[in-house]
Design an enzyme around this catalytic site. Structure first.
Site, mmCIF file in Angstrom:
data_model
loop_
_atom_site.group_PDB
_atom_site.id
_atom_site.type_symbol
_atom_site.label_atom_id
_atom_site.label_comp_id
_atom_site.label_asym_id
_atom_site.label_seq_id
_atom_site.Cartn_x
_atom_site.Cartn_y
_atom_site.Cartn_z
ATOM 1 N N LYS A 151 73.414 55.842 25.196
ATOM 2 C CA LYS A 151 73.585 56.747 24.055
ATOM 3 C C LYS A 151 72.890 58.095 24.268
ATOM 4 O O LYS A 151 73.445 59.134 23.916
ATOM 5 C CB LYS A 151 73.009 56.059 22.803
ATOM 6 C CG LYS A 151 73.426 56.682 21.502
ATOM 7 C CD LYS A 151 74.730 56.102 21.051
ATOM 8 C CE LYS A 151 75.168 56.621 19.715
ATOM 9 N NZ LYS A 151 76.425 56.003 19.292
ATOM 10 N N HIS A 171 54.191 47.239 32.629
ATOM 11 C CA HIS A 171 55.527 47.809 32.415
ATOM 12 C C HIS A 171 55.517 49.326 32.590
ATOM 13 O O HIS A 171 55.153 50.047 31.668
ATOM 14 C CB HIS A 171 56.018 47.460 31.007
ATOM 15 C CG HIS A 171 56.356 46.012 30.864
ATOM 16 N ND1 HIS A 171 57.609 45.521 31.152
ATOM 17 C CD2 HIS A 171 55.610 44.952 30.503
ATOM 18 C CE1 HIS A 171 57.620 44.217 30.971
ATOM 19 N NE2 HIS A 171 56.412 43.838 30.573
ATOM 20 N N ASP A 218 80.123 59.034 19.514
ATOM 21 C CA ASP A 218 80.832 58.607 20.716
ATOM 22 C C ASP A 218 82.253 59.164 20.778
ATOM 23 O O ASP A 218 82.659 59.734 21.789
ATOM 24 C CB ASP A 218 80.851 57.076 20.815
ATOM 25 C CG ASP A 218 79.441 56.511 20.883
ATOM 26 O OD1 ASP A 218 78.525 57.271 21.235
ATOM 27 O OD2 ASP A 218 79.252 55.322 20.570
ATOM 28 N N GLU A 224 57.996 51.207 32.569
ATOM 29 C CA GLU A 224 59.106 51.834 31.846
ATOM 30 C C GLU A 224 58.749 52.219 30.408
ATOM 31 O O GLU A 224 59.461 52.992 29.791
ATOM 32 C CB GLU A 224 60.335 50.904 31.856
ATOM 33 C CG GLU A 224 60.214 49.606 31.059
ATOM 34 C CD GLU A 224 59.518 48.469 31.816
ATOM 35 O OE1 GLU A 224 58.799 48.753 32.789
ATOM 36 O OE2 GLU A 224 59.673 47.305 31.397
ATOM 37 N N CYS A 253 56.620 42.585 36.054
ATOM 38 C CA CYS A 253 56.228 41.440 35.229
ATOM 39 C C CYS A 253 56.884 40.161 35.755
ATOM 40 O O CYS A 253 56.552 39.724 36.845
ATOM 41 C CB CYS A 253 56.566 41.737 33.763
ATOM 42 S SG CYS A 253 55.637 40.718 32.630
ATOM 43 N N TYR A 254 57.852 39.583 35.040
ATOM 44 C CA TYR A 254 58.484 38.376 35.580
ATOM 45 C C TYR A 254 59.079 38.645 36.963
ATOM 46 O O TYR A 254 59.061 37.774 37.836
ATOM 47 C CB TYR A 254 59.578 37.849 34.637
ATOM 48 C CG TYR A 254 60.200 36.580 35.159
ATOM 49 C CD1 TYR A 254 59.615 35.355 34.917
ATOM 50 C CD2 TYR A 254 61.347 36.612 35.960
ATOM 51 C CE1 TYR A 254 60.151 34.187 35.450
ATOM 52 C CE2 TYR A 254 61.890 35.470 36.496
ATOM 53 C CZ TYR A 254 61.288 34.252 36.231
ATOM 54 O OH TYR A 254 61.821 33.110 36.753
ATOM 55 N N GLY A 285 60.985 39.284 31.957
ATOM 56 C CA GLY A 285 61.804 38.287 31.275
ATOM 57 C C GLY A 285 60.927 37.296 30.545
ATOM 58 O O GLY A 285 59.726 37.222 30.796
#
Ligand code: XMP
Length: 532
Positions: free
Chosen positions: A388, A184, A242, A186, A89-90, A62
């Site tokens: 998505k 990170h 979608d 991710e 991280c945060y 964050g």
């Protein structure tokens, strides 16, 4: 399909969002691993966390600093659930500060690549390595972004990884299964990031990987059947990813209890109306009512030049037509009690927001603009839990063509905002054809998936040209291709000159009325992706 014996939502991870731009990426990675997860604002109540019964919690990064007293923090219950916690991280900083450690601003800020040295054995990293250093310690290539550092460990924690500028780069309390990483995992730049997340979710949290496309479909299909029973469902089919996937999913679940309304505005891509009908009505046997409303849209747009006014005219007409059709359907079949929509998970996250910072607004996400009260339909949103990329995978699994599920986005007002100023009938065909040539060549040159969105724009200005020995005085088409992750910012695609030349030649040679093609080299910001 085999019978689903496991509840695919049972093993789940809770991600508390502290505002990082990567929070959704964390969730997508966990889903890719095959485990269900949800993103909630960091200040969600303790009761809600308890009720969710996560098998593990991830605290996101964050923008705030945990060195200030009033920085956001996790509810204490997170550390009392008895489940593993991973702070990123945060998330690491707040965990360290909340459990009795100290976090201070760092003189050396670290952004981008860093090499991390694993200095102590840990359940999170053991056996995961990019290379072994001279001192025999494993090393990992990671992506860092931080300004603060942990200067005192909370009780029970050990430092398990360091970098030159961040001596405390990862910490662990192996007995409680609490872990914190400064980098990170991710992002793809962290080479072994996926392995680290897998280790956490599958081995440390003991989640089973039931979140697969086939299981998601089976689960959704049985839920839809249970909810809908023998009622009928109405869906506004636009031809976009979608709504197409919703149609395929509902068709799988309830077959001819589904009726789709496809409004052909005349502002669609080249032969798109026919394609939608061929895919859904002809090949899949979906009941689709095609409403040819081209004349109505052209009449409504006559003399309207302002882009926002055009959007309004198009949006209102769409709602009018959809309502007329829906009314006809409900009149002729009194069982139409459900309206299906293509809401996806990022819309849901956006609606929830953070209860502290932003207002808790529910985004008016109505693809069809909402229905009048007298229809009193219940909403069905089969993609509500999906990102998505998951929607795309499910679309493929349901048998939709790859070209359909991997299409570039197309704005609701369609070519209406790609013809600058007043929309005239004679501009539509040349524009649709030019756009088609551009897209076709992108596909031929294997460039379609390398750009995020590409299209042609019709400029209603005439320029002088020479065709044969004749002077010509004809319209201009602009080509636009951008690369972006979130469509909030974008760079223009550096398409090869030879490719652009080929597209330009084809457009000028094959389409009457166009004698000049230009390429848009504006980034967003300051330009937007669409020209209007
Ligand atoms: P801009 O032009 O704002 O576009 O940079 C960002 C993304 O949004 C799409 N877009 C729209 N989509 N209705 C839509 O459904 C609209 O009015 C609209 N305007 C822009 C655009 O195609 C791009 O993907």
């Amino acid at each position: 399909m085999p019978h689903l014996t496991q509840d695919i939502h049972q093993h789940r991870i809770l991600i508390l969002d502290f505002g990082s731009q990567y929070t959704q990426l964390i969730a997508r990675r966990i889903r890719e691993i095959g485990v269900y997860c949800e993103i909630w604002p960091w200040d969600v109540s303790a009761a809600e966390i308890l009720e969710f019964k996560p098998q593990g919690v991830i605290l996101s990064g964050g923008p705030e600093s945990a060195t200030t007293k009033d920085g956001p923090s996790a509810r204490p219950v997170v550390f009392e659930l008895g489940v593993p916690v991973l702070g990123i991280c945060y998330g690491l900083h707040t965990m360290a500060a909340q459990l009795g450690g100290r976090v201070e601003p760092s003189d050396e800020k670290e952004f981008g690549y860093a090499e991390v040295e694993l200095v102590h054995s840990s359940g999170l990293f053991d056996g995961i390595t990019d290379r072994v250093g001279e001192n025999n310690n494993d090393r990992l290539d990671v992506w860092m972004s931080h300004g603060d550092k942990v200067t005192r460990l909370p009780h029970g924690f050990t430092t398990v990884a360091s970098t030159a500028s961040a001596p405390v780069c990862a910490i662990a309390d192996e007995s409680r299964h609490f872990y914190g990483v400064q980098f990170h995992p991710e992002v793809t730049h962290t080479n072994k990031g996926m392995e680290i997340l897998q280790r956490f979710v599958l081995e440390i949290c003991h989640c089973d990987a039931h979140w697969t496309a086939a299981n998601i479909i089976e689960d959704a299909v049985s839920n839809i059947r249970r909810d809908v029973g023998s009622d009928h469902v109405l869906l506004g089919l636009s031809g976009g990813v979608d709504s197409s996937v919703v149609a395929a999913m509902l068709h799988e679940a309830i077959g001819d209890q589904l009726t789709c309304i496809f409004v052909d505005t005349g502002l669609l891509r080249y032969r798109e109306g026919d394609q939608v009908m061929a895919t859904f009505a002809r090949h899949m046997g979906v009941h689709v009512i095609r409403v040819d409303a081209r004349e109505r849209f052209l009449t409504g747009l006559k003399g309207v030049e302002d882009p926002e006014k055009k959007r309004k005219v198009i949006g209102n007409l769409f709602i009018d037509i959809f309502e007329e059709q829906a009314k006809d359907c409900t009149r002729s079949d009194h069982d139409v009690k459900w309206l299906a929509q293509g809401t996806i998970y990022p819309d849901v996250i956006e609606s929830a927001g953070s209860r502290t910072g932003k207002a808790h607004v529910i985004k008016s996400h109505h693809n069809v603009g909402g229905l009048p009260d007298y229809m009193q339909m219940k909403l069905i949103e089969p993609l509500r839990e999906l990102f998505k990329d998951e929607v795309r995978r499910i679309g493929m699994q349901l048998g939709l063509a790859p070209e359909m599920v991997h299409r570039h986005p197309f704005p609701g007002p369609g070519l209406g905002v790609r013809i600058l100023g007043e929309v005239r009938e004679e501009y539509l065909e040349p524009l649709a054809k030019a756009d088609h040539i551009f897209i076709e060549e992108l596909r031929n040159h294997d460039l379609y998936d390398k750009v995020s969105q590409a299209f042609a724009v019709f400029l209603p200005v005439k320029s002088v040209g020479v065709v044969g020995d004749q002077r010509s005085y004809e319209w201009v088409v602009a080509l636009r291709a951008v690369e972006t992750i979130d469509f909030m910012t974008a760079i223009w695609s550096r398409l090869p000159y030879e490719f652009l030349e080929k597209v330009s030649l084809r457009i000028i040679n094959e389409i009457n009325g166009i004698s000049r093609v230009v390429y848009d080299i504006s980034g967003k910001p300051p330009a937007t992706i669409e020209w209007e």
